[in-house]
Design an enzyme around this catalytic site. Structure first.
Site, short mmCIF file in Angstrom:
data_model
loop_
_atom_site.label_atom_id
_atom_site.label_comp_id
_atom_site.label_asym_id
_atom_site.label_seq_id
_atom_site.Cartn_x
_atom_site.Cartn_y
_atom_site.Cartn_z
N LYS A 103 0.85 -1.20 0.00
CA LYS A 103 0.00 0.00 0.00
C LYS A 103 0.89 1.24 0.00
O LYS A 103 2.01 1.22 0.53
CB LYS A 103 -0.88 0.03 1.25
N TYR A 136 6.56 -1.89 -7.53
CA TYR A 136 5.43 -2.53 -8.24
C TYR A 136 5.53 -2.24 -9.74
O TYR A 136 5.42 -3.14 -10.57
CB TYR A 136 4.11 -2.00 -7.68
P1 NAP Z 1 -5.82 -9.19 -4.79
O1 NAP Z 1 -7.27 -9.06 -4.57
O2 NAP Z 1 -4.87 -8.75 -3.73
O3 NAP Z 1 -5.51 -10.71 -5.19
C1 NAP Z 1 -4.22 -11.15 -5.41
C2 NAP Z 1 -4.23 -12.65 -5.51
O4 NAP Z 1 -2.88 -13.11 -5.73
C3 NAP Z 1 -4.71 -13.32 -4.23
O5 NAP Z 1 -5.46 -14.46 -4.56
C4 NAP Z 1 -3.42 -13.72 -3.56
O6 NAP Z 1 -3.55 -14.82 -2.68
C5 NAP Z 1 -2.62 -14.12 -4.79
N1 NAP Z 1 -1.21 -14.29 -4.52
C6 NAP Z 1 -0.32 -13.39 -4.02
N2 NAP Z 1 0.88 -13.97 -3.88
C7 NAP Z 1 0.75 -15.26 -4.30
C8 NAP Z 1 1.62 -16.37 -4.38
N3 NAP Z 1 2.89 -16.30 -3.97
N4 NAP Z 1 1.15 -17.53 -4.89
C9 NAP Z 1 -0.13 -17.64 -5.29
N5 NAP Z 1 -1.01 -16.63 -5.20
C10 NAP Z 1 -0.58 -15.47 -4.71
O7 NAP Z 1 -5.35 -8.38 -6.08
P2 NAP Z 1 -6.06 -8.12 -7.50
O8 NAP Z 1 -6.35 -6.67 -7.58
O9 NAP Z 1 -7.13 -9.12 -7.77
O10 NAP Z 1 -4.81 -8.39 -8.45
C11 NAP Z 1 -4.71 -9.46 -9.37
C12 NAP Z 1 -3.65 -9.11 -10.40
O11 NAP Z 1 -4.07 -7.93 -11.12
C13 NAP Z 1 -2.29 -8.75 -9.78
O12 NAP Z 1 -1.27 -9.28 -10.58
C14 NAP Z 1 -2.27 -7.23 -9.83
O13 NAP Z 1 -0.97 -6.72 -9.85
C15 NAP Z 1 -3.01 -6.99 -11.12
N6 NAP Z 1 -3.58 -5.64 -11.26
C16 NAP Z 1 -4.56 -5.22 -10.39
C17 NAP Z 1 -5.10 -3.94 -10.56
C18 NAP Z 1 -6.21 -3.43 -9.69
O14 NAP Z 1 -6.62 -2.26 -9.85
N7 NAP Z 1 -6.74 -4.22 -8.76
C19 NAP Z 1 -4.63 -3.10 -11.59
C20 NAP Z 1 -3.63 -3.56 -12.44
C21 NAP Z 1 -3.13 -4.84 -12.28
P3 NAP Z 1 -3.81 -14.62 -1.08
O15 NAP Z 1 -5.29 -14.41 -0.91
O16 NAP Z 1 -3.31 -15.91 -0.52
O17 NAP Z 1 -3.01 -13.43 -0.64
#
Ligand code: NAP
Length: 276
Positions: free
Chosen positions: A95, A193
């Site tokens: 964050k 990031y």
């Molecule tokens: P999120 O809600 O925090 O979910 C992240 C997921 O990744 C969770 O299921 C987490 O598991 C899993 N994870 C983290 N480390 C891991 C590991 N070592 N092995 C397996 N799983 C792991 O985030 P999100 O927003 O859905 O993000 C998903 C993807 O989209 C990420 O790559 C992020 O960078 C990308 N993204 C997001 C945004 C946005 O606005 N949200 C924008 C651009 C790109 P746990 O529950 O166990 O922690």
């Protein structure tokens, strides 16, 4: 061995990953796997979709754990003869208010978002079947980070001849310079990031070129994408898109029709190829 097609989504117990699985369960003619590092969280996610009448499957997968990656890879090879769709969605972000020293943030963020995703691809890319689709969930932040690097770094990240080894070396260099507080002097902007996602997008482009060269008749398409700014635990509740909306572009890339030749090796957002 099953002839059923199979789609695998990393980090899909919540957020965008879970929304991707939900959409694939409705649209993909094959088995769809929720994978999660924590079995309890993964099984709870499966139950939430089953409650909606969907039938996802589950396999444990912690991309930071090499043994977990090889166990999962062996499972999909044995049960399905490989994978048809691989979506590398798992990712982390500190964050903005987090006070963890930048040196630590750099190491931890690059470890998951770049190096662990690369480990996944090292083991799973050889398993991707002809006609397969690989989608790496990157971010626009990776594009803006690219534009803030020195011209020399930008040139390497945009070049057609950068190798995976050179890219990994540059990502390692960022981490080491960040640990000495010298990443600015090294030409990098102040974002772990962003740098990790620059690396992931370039890695996708390198893999696309390699597959075109090494498996020219297999029709595999590899792309990086941005889901948009999405309301998840990572991005918070002020983001404009729902997880379902965030899943649209990754799912579009995963379901590019048989015989499609593009996009391939691109960075895609809102279903459109973006400049790199
Ligand atoms: P999120 O809600 O925090 O979910 C992240 C997921 O990744 C969770 O299921 C987490 O598991 C899993 N994870 C983290 N480390 C891991 C590991 N070592 N092995 C397996 N799983 C792991 O985030 P999100 O927003 O859905 O993000 C998903 C993807 O989209 C990420 O790559 C992020 O960078 C990308 N993204 C997001 C945004 C946005 O606005 N949200 C924008 C651009 C790109 P746990 O529950 O166990 O922690």
């Amino acid at each position: 061995m099953a002839t059923t097609k199979v789609a695998v989504v990393t980090g899909s117990n919540k957020g965008i990953g879970l929304a991707i699985v939900r959409a694939l369960c409705k649209q993909y003619k094959g088995d769809v796997y929720i994978t999660a590092r924590d079995v309890g969280r993964g099984e709870a996610a499966v139950a939430s979709l089953v409650a909606d009448g969907l039938k996802p499957k589950f396999h444990q997968l912690d991309i930071n754990d090499p043994a977990s990656i090889t166990t999962a890879a062996a499972y999909f090879k044995e049960k399905y003869g490989g994978v048809d769709v691989l979506i590398n969605n798992a990712g982390i972000a500190f964050k903005a208010a987090d006070t963890t020293p930048f040196a630590v943030q750099a190491e931890v963020t690059l470890k998951t978002n770049f190096f662990a995703t690369r480990d996944m691809l090292t083991h799973f890319l050889p398993l991707v079947k002809a006609g397969g689709r690989v989608v790496n969930v990157s971010s626009f932040v990776g594009s803006s980070t690219l534009n803030k690097c020195t011209p020399a770094l930008q040139q390497r990240f945009r070049s057609d001849d950068i190798t995976e080894e050179e890219l990994a070396g540059l990502m390692q260099q960022f981490v080491q310079q960040a640990q000495r507080g010298e990443h600015g002097k090294g030409g990098w902007p102040d974002t772990a990031y962003g740098t990790s996602k620059t690396g992931l997008t370039v890695l996708s482009m390198i893999h696309a070129r390699r597959l075109s060269k090494e498996r020219p008749n297999d029709g595999i398409l590899v792309n990086a994408c941005c889901p948009g700014w999405v309301r998840t635990d990572m991005a918070g509740d002020k983001a404009p898109k729902s997880p379902e909306e965030g899943a649209i572009t990754p799912v579009y890339l995963a379901l590019l029709p048989a015989g499609a030749t593009a996009p391939h090796g691109k960075f895609v957002s809102d279903k459109e190829v973006q400049p790199w």
